[in-house]
Design an enzyme around this catalytic site. Sequence first.
Site, PDB file in Angstrom:
ATOM      1  N   TYR A  43     -14.941 -25.157  -8.990  1.00 45.31           N
ATOM      2  CA  TYR A  43     -16.341 -24.712  -8.943  1.00 45.31           C
ATOM      3  C   TYR A  43     -16.519 -23.306  -8.396  1.00 45.31           C
ATOM      4  O   TYR A  43     -17.391 -22.585  -8.839  1.00 45.31           O
ATOM      5  CB  TYR A  43     -17.179 -25.689  -8.090  1.00 45.31           C
ATOM      6  CG  TYR A  43     -17.382 -27.032  -8.766  1.00 45.31           C
ATOM      7  CD1 TYR A  43     -18.500 -27.281  -9.551  1.00 45.31           C
ATOM      8  CD2 TYR A  43     -16.430 -28.036  -8.650  1.00 45.31           C
ATOM      9  CE1 TYR A  43     -18.682 -28.502 -10.196  1.00 45.31           C
ATOM     10  CE2 TYR A  43     -16.606 -29.266  -9.290  1.00 45.31           C
ATOM     11  CZ  TYR A  43     -17.732 -29.491 -10.062  1.00 45.31           C
ATOM     12  OH  TYR A  43     -17.904 -30.692 -10.701  1.00 45.31           O
ATOM     13  N   GLU A 100      -9.678 -35.964  -7.227  1.00 47.84           N
ATOM     14  CA  GLU A 100      -9.802 -35.074  -6.064  1.00 47.84           C
ATOM     15  C   GLU A 100      -9.302 -35.632  -4.727  1.00 47.84           C
ATOM     16  O   GLU A 100     -10.099 -35.971  -3.842  1.00 47.84           O
ATOM     17  CB  GLU A 100     -11.263 -34.630  -5.915  1.00 47.84           C
ATOM     18  CG  GLU A 100     -11.789 -33.927  -7.145  1.00 47.84           C
ATOM     19  CD  GLU A 100     -13.150 -33.286  -6.921  1.00 47.84           C
ATOM     20  OE1 GLU A 100     -13.852 -33.678  -5.979  1.00 47.84           O
ATOM     21  OE2 GLU A 100     -13.493 -32.383  -7.698  1.00 47.84           O
ATOM     22  N   ARG A 120     -16.021 -38.086 -19.995  1.00 49.58           N
ATOM     23  CA  ARG A 120     -15.227 -38.541 -18.844  1.00 49.58           C
ATOM     24  C   ARG A 120     -16.165 -39.290 -17.899  1.00 49.58           C
ATOM     25  O   ARG A 120     -17.139 -38.725 -17.415  1.00 49.58           O
ATOM     26  CB  ARG A 120     -14.607 -37.326 -18.144  1.00 49.58           C
ATOM     27  CG  ARG A 120     -13.885 -37.663 -16.842  1.00 49.58           C
ATOM     28  CD  ARG A 120     -13.263 -36.411 -16.230  1.00 49.58           C
ATOM     29  NE  ARG A 120     -12.586 -36.677 -14.987  1.00 49.58           N
ATOM     30  CZ  ARG A 120     -13.024 -36.320 -13.768  1.00 49.58           C
ATOM     31  NH1 ARG A 120     -14.166 -35.655 -13.641  1.00 49.58           N
ATOM     32  NH2 ARG A 120     -12.329 -36.608 -12.692  1.00 49.58           N
ATOM     33  N   HIS A 167     -12.953 -42.707  -8.618  1.00 49.66           N
ATOM     34  CA  HIS A 167     -13.747 -41.509  -8.282  1.00 49.66           C
ATOM     35  C   HIS A 167     -14.593 -41.826  -7.040  1.00 49.66           C
ATOM     36  O   HIS A 167     -15.802 -42.044  -7.129  1.00 49.66           O
ATOM     37  CB  HIS A 167     -14.626 -41.112  -9.470  1.00 49.66           C
ATOM     38  CG  HIS A 167     -15.202 -39.722  -9.387  1.00 49.66           C
ATOM     39  ND1 HIS A 167     -15.097 -38.812 -10.408  1.00 49.66           N
ATOM     40  CD2 HIS A 167     -15.896 -39.084  -8.420  1.00 49.66           C
ATOM     41  CE1 HIS A 167     -15.713 -37.681 -10.072  1.00 49.66           C
ATOM     42  NE2 HIS A 167     -16.214 -37.829  -8.866  1.00 49.66           N
ATOM     43  N   GLU A 177     -13.411 -30.754 -14.499  1.00 50.48           N
ATOM     44  CA  GLU A 177     -14.763 -30.496 -13.969  1.00 50.48           C
ATOM     45  C   GLU A 177     -14.953 -29.001 -13.739  1.00 50.48           C
ATOM     46  O   GLU A 177     -14.070 -28.328 -13.204  1.00 50.48           O
ATOM     47  CB  GLU A 177     -14.991 -31.194 -12.622  1.00 50.48           C
ATOM     48  CG  GLU A 177     -15.328 -32.651 -12.710  1.00 50.48           C
ATOM     49  CD  GLU A 177     -15.591 -33.278 -11.350  1.00 50.48           C
ATOM     50  OE1 GLU A 177     -16.122 -32.589 -10.450  1.00 50.48           O
ATOM     51  OE2 GLU A 177     -15.239 -34.454 -11.186  1.00 50.48           O
ATOM     52  N   ASN A 196     -10.251 -29.579 -11.290  1.00 52.91           N
ATOM     53  CA  ASN A 196     -11.694 -29.487 -11.011  1.00 52.91           C
ATOM     54  C   ASN A 196     -11.922 -28.213 -10.213  1.00 52.91           C
ATOM     55  O   ASN A 196     -11.330 -28.033  -9.137  1.00 52.91           O
ATOM     56  CB  ASN A 196     -12.169 -30.672 -10.162  1.00 52.91           C
ATOM     57  CG  ASN A 196     -12.132 -31.985 -10.920  1.00 52.91           C
ATOM     58  OD1 ASN A 196     -11.749 -32.041 -12.094  1.00 52.91           O
ATOM     59  ND2 ASN A 196     -12.521 -33.055 -10.256  1.00 52.91           N
TER      60      ASN A 196
END
Length: 512
Positions: free
Chosen positions: A331, A189, A99, A144, A400, A329
């Site tokens: 984290y 995002e 990606r 992005h 992600e 995404n």
Amino acid sequence: MCYKLWLALACILFYRCNGNRHEVRKFPEGFLFGTSTASYQTEGAWNEDGKSESIWDHMSHQIPCSIKHCDTGDISDDSYHLYKRDVEMIRELGLDFYRFSLSWSRILPTGFPDVINEAGVQYYNNLIDELLKYNIIPMVTIYHFDLPQTLQKLGGWSNPHIVDWFGDFSNIVFRLFGDRVKYWVTINEPYYICYEGYGADIMAPQVNVTGIAEYLCAKNVLVAHAKAYHIYDEVFRPTQGGKIFISINARWNEPDGDDNVEAADDANQFFIMQYAYPIFSKSGDFPSSIKKIIAAKSKEQGFLRSRLPEFTPDEIEYVRGTSDLYGLNHYSTQLIYRNESVKGFYKIPSMYDDTGVFIYQLDKWLLSNSSITKAVPWGFHKLLTFIKEQFGNPPIFVTENGFGGSTGLEDNDRVTYYRLYLSVLLDAIENGSDIRGYTAWSLMDNFEWNQGYSIRFGLYEVDYTCPNRTRTPRKSAYVYKEIARTHKLDFEFEPNTSVPISALGEDGDENH
Ligand code: BGC
């Protein structure tokens, strides 16, 4: 007989509780493994071959500098020149897909389709063809974070005309690359684009018109995404036959105790559902709770209408259902609470004042003192379950997930992080979530936005002191390679990092 059964059960429980069992878990058939980067974070060549300035070029060149250590993406990983080495690394890892994102100002230097920069187009053709040569699927993110500065001068994502500008850019890239690209991510995002770039001064373009710009941006991003989706769906999909979707970032918002369930729900509505609900819910539109809160506060503050723009009924329909997959995404996780002192704590007006919550994370979530991403795998599981329950089990693609740390090849914390997160991903699949693929962020260290090069996310370490930006696999690269090769998660696998990663064959052994 009965005694033996009890003994067996007791043994199973003992091993489970003590974590001693050596369990190797399998990923479903067809599950895809890949890795990701983004144009501004890796390409460099910021003004070469006709590329114009993006908002990140602009911000990183400002004096005084607003990025840690005054870093810039001017050269970064130099992938514009070293893309063949990048593809070689993906081959070394044995991954299914890569990606990466397109630099709008490299392809359309004016921001508009009047000038198409052939050299920029050639760069992406070369990259895509190099990937396909080795059977690596290109997954292309159209946007992005690196808007052409010309468009920012016109208001960027706060100007509703961006719906057409982004639609035109998308149309052109479908035309240029869609014969070979079958996975398109429209926009990466919305929260970071809109809140951090427009409602605050953290990310470029640092608009910082709090409580207003982030909401104008949210609506425009959603309609622009839908525009690209419809163009693809109507004009290109019939012949190109790919998938198109959006990547929405989300931390899990965990209530800090039973008293804070409502506060955590508000956080989920503002930080996640603001962008996900209009696309993935049955009814579309912004969530009614945030509409109510922002309208009431706006009135109290003397505005003549809500600071959150409305979707017309046609726009609600236009945006609803426009994503083939739920690109996620993720984290980390944060704890949410609210008390009286939140009133007046944040700038008024602002999205954080509208949400009215405090956020914190626990130090014990750190994997070690030096690690930066706080590992809270159970939060990932809760988030995956939340998405499943809220939106009727949409197909999820994790676009992600990864671990930010420091330099060094022995990245045991990153290895632990990946294993823990992949393990709960498997739990979520077992519990019914429809998860199709996983993307490790990132292939290699790169420009980590306002943190510059101070935080490292790479499976490969990049040596920024070296003009040829040498890339060296970390231990996590060996481990991820083994996971992708076997389609299995084995916590006890210990790679032999003294063997060059390129020498490991399809059976995982050294090639002779
Ligand atoms: C972004 C990446 C970034 C990563 C790690 C994501 O929010 O899409 O560009 O590098 O997080 O912070």
